[in-house]
Design an enzyme around this catalytic site. Structure first.
Site, PDB file in Angstrom:
ATOM      1  N   SER A  86      13.067  38.129  33.554  1.00  0.00           N
ATOM      2  CA  SER A  86      12.811  39.521  33.923  1.00  0.00           C
ATOM      3  C   SER A  86      14.155  40.205  34.159  1.00  0.00           C
ATOM      4  O   SER A  86      15.182  39.539  34.327  1.00  0.00           O
ATOM      5  CB  SER A  86      11.968  39.557  35.205  1.00  0.00           C
ATOM      6  OG  SER A  86      11.991  40.838  35.804  1.00  0.00           O
TER       7      SER A  86
ATOM      8  N   TYR B  48       9.588  37.395  43.677  1.00  0.00           N
ATOM      9  CA  TYR B  48       9.528  37.386  42.213  1.00  0.00           C
ATOM     10  C   TYR B  48      10.935  37.315  41.627  1.00  0.00           C
ATOM     11  O   TYR B  48      11.198  36.529  40.713  1.00  0.00           O
ATOM     12  CB  TYR B  48       8.814  38.643  41.717  1.00  0.00           C
ATOM     13  CG  TYR B  48       8.614  38.686  40.220  1.00  0.00           C
ATOM     14  CD1 TYR B  48       7.604  37.938  39.623  1.00  0.00           C
ATOM     15  CD2 TYR B  48       9.423  39.474  39.401  1.00  0.00           C
ATOM     16  CE1 TYR B  48       7.418  37.965  38.247  1.00  0.00           C
ATOM     17  CE2 TYR B  48       9.246  39.503  38.028  1.00  0.00           C
ATOM     18  CZ  TYR B  48       8.235  38.753  37.451  1.00  0.00           C
ATOM     19  OH  TYR B  48       8.050  38.779  36.096  1.00  0.00           O
TER      20      TYR B  48
END
Length: 245
Positions: free
Chosen positions: A153, A166
């Site tokens: 990400s 995350y």
């Protein structure tokens, strides 16, 4: 978008496992790979979603997929070992694995991250990826050339406020990918990671509920990179995190 011309049948006769195959990017990758000639193994926690993807692939007249219902949050090391052994027994090898499944957790200030949510994110996004990769590598090595793809990400190499659990999990993912890539650099296994970017998925919606989805890339838009890294065109690429957008 990542520039790559997808060639018909470029994944012909390949056996490819996709995690999180029931929806979003995982579903699109599974259908795309099947259209290009691969036999896909659909792994996910919701059987009804996997069956819907299976039905869609069958309706297109493509190779029959396999389904593996598995919840990464509750799976054990032995579950992954048994799964890999079954793939080796039934298919003789694994040509590729797209480790796509992950969970967002919650967006919150660092000091307010709930311990259980942090642990859940780590279990799915880090521990499960480590156990999956560890179990799959021997079966991937049975293929002439194999591709192991992790999912990172934009917050996986640059921390961002409120993305705590995350973001940390994706930093770990990139590190894991680099370790494996370095260990197997002189082998038939290549290992890379994809940063899909802002894509119209359920996870993106939960993170940005007010966002204009029409301005986002679709899962179909970002497939060129997913195909490239799974095809033999990327045999020389190893240890890289590449942006799909």
């Amino acid at each position: 978008m990542f520039e790559y011309t997808i060639i018909d049948k470029s994944l012909e006769n390949k056996i490819i496992l996709i995690t999180g195959a029931g929806a979003g990017i995982g579903k699109e990758a599974a259908i795309t790979y099947a259209k290009l000639g691969a036999t896909v193994i659909l792994l996910g926690k919701t059987v009804s979603k996997l069956e819907a993807v299976y039905d869609e692939i069958i309706a297109l007249g493509l190779a029959e997929p396999a389904i593996i219902p598995l919840d990464l949050k509750g799976a054990t090391k032995q579950n992954y070992i048994d799964m890999s052994a079954t793939i080796a027994s039934q298919f003789g090898r694994l040509d590729g694995a797209l480790l796509n499944a992950s969970i967002l957790g919650e967006l919150t200030p660092f000091t307010q991250i709930h311990e259980q949510i942090f642990n859940d994110v780590m279990k799915v996004n880090v521990n499960a990826q480590y156990l999956l990769a560890q179990a799959l590598i021997p079966t991937l090595q049975l293929a002439p050339n194999a591709s192991l793809i992790f999912t990172s990400s934009g917050v996986g190499n640059q921390g961002r406020a409120y993305w705590g659990a995350y973001s940390i999990s994706k930093f770990a993912t990139e590190g894991m990918m680099q370790v494996i890539a370095d260990e197997y650099e002189n082998s038939t296994l290549r290992t890379n990671a994809i940063n899909p970017g802002a894509t119209n998925t359920g996870m993106r919606t939960s993170a940005y509920p007010a966002e204009d989805k029409d301005k986002l890339a679709t899962a179909t838009d970002i497939m060129p990179l997913y195909v490239y890294l799974m095809s033999d065109d990327s045999i020389a690429v190893n240890g890289k995190t590449i942006k799909a957008q």
